[in-house]
Design a protein around this motif. Structure first.
Motif, PDB file in Angstrom:
ATOM      1  N   VAL A 118       0.820  -1.219   0.000  1.00 36.61           N
ATOM      2  CA  VAL A 118       0.000   0.000   0.000  1.00 36.61           C
ATOM      3  C   VAL A 118       0.855   1.271   0.000  1.00 36.61           C
ATOM      4  N   PRO A 119       1.904   1.392   0.808  1.00 33.87           N
ATOM      5  CA  PRO A 119       2.719   2.613   0.699  1.00 33.87           C
ATOM      6  C   PRO A 119       3.355   2.786  -0.677  1.00 33.87           C
ATOM      7  N   LEU A 120       3.841   1.693  -1.262  1.00 31.52           N
ATOM      8  CA  LEU A 120       4.407   1.784  -2.608  1.00 31.52           C
ATOM      9  C   LEU A 120       3.347   2.158  -3.634  1.00 31.52           C
ATOM     10  N   GLN A 121       2.153   1.607  -3.458  1.00 28.55           N
ATOM     11  CA  GLN A 121       1.046   1.917  -4.355  1.00 28.55           C
ATOM     12  C   GLN A 121       0.679   3.394  -4.268  1.00 28.55           C
ATOM     13  N   LEU A 122       0.599   3.921  -3.058  1.00 26.95           N
ATOM     14  CA  LEU A 122       0.254   5.330  -2.893  1.00 26.95           C
ATOM     15  C   LEU A 122       1.315   6.243  -3.495  1.00 26.95           C
ATOM     16  N   ILE A 123       2.576   5.910  -3.297  1.00 27.93           N
ATOM     17  CA  ILE A 123       3.653   6.712  -3.879  1.00 27.93           C
ATOM     18  C   ILE A 123       3.561   6.701  -5.398  1.00 27.93           C
ATOM     19  N   ALA A 124       3.367   5.539  -5.982  1.00 28.55           N
ATOM     20  CA  ALA A 124       3.322   5.437  -7.440  1.00 28.55           C
ATOM     21  C   ALA A 124       2.117   6.158  -8.026  1.00 28.55           C
ATOM     22  N   VAL A 125       0.942   5.909  -7.473  1.00 29.84           N
ATOM     23  CA  VAL A 125      -0.281   6.490  -8.040  1.00 29.84           C
ATOM     24  C   VAL A 125      -0.292   8.010  -7.894  1.00 29.84           C
ATOM     25  N   PHE A 126       0.051   8.501  -6.721  1.00 27.36           N
ATOM     26  CA  PHE A 126      -0.041   9.944  -6.517  1.00 27.36           C
ATOM     27  C   PHE A 126       1.118  10.708  -7.136  1.00 27.36           C
ATOM     28  N   THR A 127       2.231  10.040  -7.425  1.00 32.19           N
ATOM     29  CA  THR A 127       3.305  10.693  -8.158  1.00 32.19           C
ATOM     30  C   THR A 127       2.950  10.806  -9.634  1.00 32.19           C
ATOM     31  N   ILE A 128       2.381   9.751 -10.182  1.00 30.28           N
ATOM     32  CA  ILE A 128       2.025   9.761 -11.603  1.00 30.28           C
ATOM     33  C   ILE A 128       0.900  10.749 -11.879  1.00 30.28           C
ATOM     34  N   PHE A 129      -0.109  10.771 -11.006  1.00 30.88           N
ATOM     35  CA  PHE A 129      -1.287  11.610 -11.250  1.00 30.88           C
ATOM     36  C   PHE A 129      -1.270  12.915 -10.463  1.00 30.88           C
ATOM     37  N   GLN A 130      -0.104  13.401 -10.075  1.00 31.42           N
ATOM     38  CA  GLN A 130      -0.031  14.634  -9.299  1.00 31.42           C
ATOM     39  C   GLN A 130      -0.615  15.852 -10.030  1.00 31.42           C
ATOM     40  N   PRO A 131      -0.365  16.058 -11.329  1.00 28.34           N
ATOM     41  CA  PRO A 131      -0.981  17.217 -11.999  1.00 28.34           C
ATOM     42  C   PRO A 131      -2.507  17.154 -12.009  1.00 28.34           C
ATOM     43  N   LEU A 132      -3.051  15.962 -12.161  1.00 29.27           N
ATOM     44  CA  LEU A 132      -4.511  15.806 -12.157  1.00 29.27           C
ATOM     45  C   LEU A 132      -5.076  16.092 -10.772  1.00 29.27           C
TER      46      LEU A 132
END
Length: 73
Positions: free
Chosen positions: A16-30
Motif C-alpha cells: 500500500v505505501p508503494l502503491q500510494l507513492i506510485a499512483v499519486f506521483t504519476i497523477f499529481q498534476p490531475l
C-alpha cells in the motif's frame, strides 16, 4: 485459516505505501487541479481494487503450489 490472513496483512502492509507513492506521483498534476479530493478517492479506490485482486491471484498461486506438495495446512 490463519495463513491467508497473515499473507494478506503482510502483502497489504508492504504494497500500500508503494502503491500510494506510485499512483499519486504519476497523477499529481490531475490531483492538483481538483480541490475537492473526489479524483484522489477514485484513484485510490481503483488502485486498491487492483492491489487486492493481485494479492488474491498470488495467494491462489501459492496455495496451489503448496497443495501440490501436499504440505498445505
Amino acid at each position: 485459516m490463519w495463513k491467508p490472513l497473515l499473507f494478506f496483512s503482510v502483502w497489504l502492509s508492504l504494497s500500500v505505501p508503494l502503491q500510494l507513492i506510485a499512483v499519486f506521483t504519476i497523477f499529481q498534476p490531475l490531483l492538483a487541479v481538483d480541490k475537492s479530493g473526489i479524483t484522489m478517492l477514485g484513484l485510490l479506490l481503483l488502485s486498491t481494487i487492483a492491489n487486492v485482486y493481485l494479492a488474491t491471484r498470488v495467494w491462489k498461486w501459492i496455495e496451489d503450489k503448496l497443495y501440490k506438495r501436499k504440505t498445505f495446512m
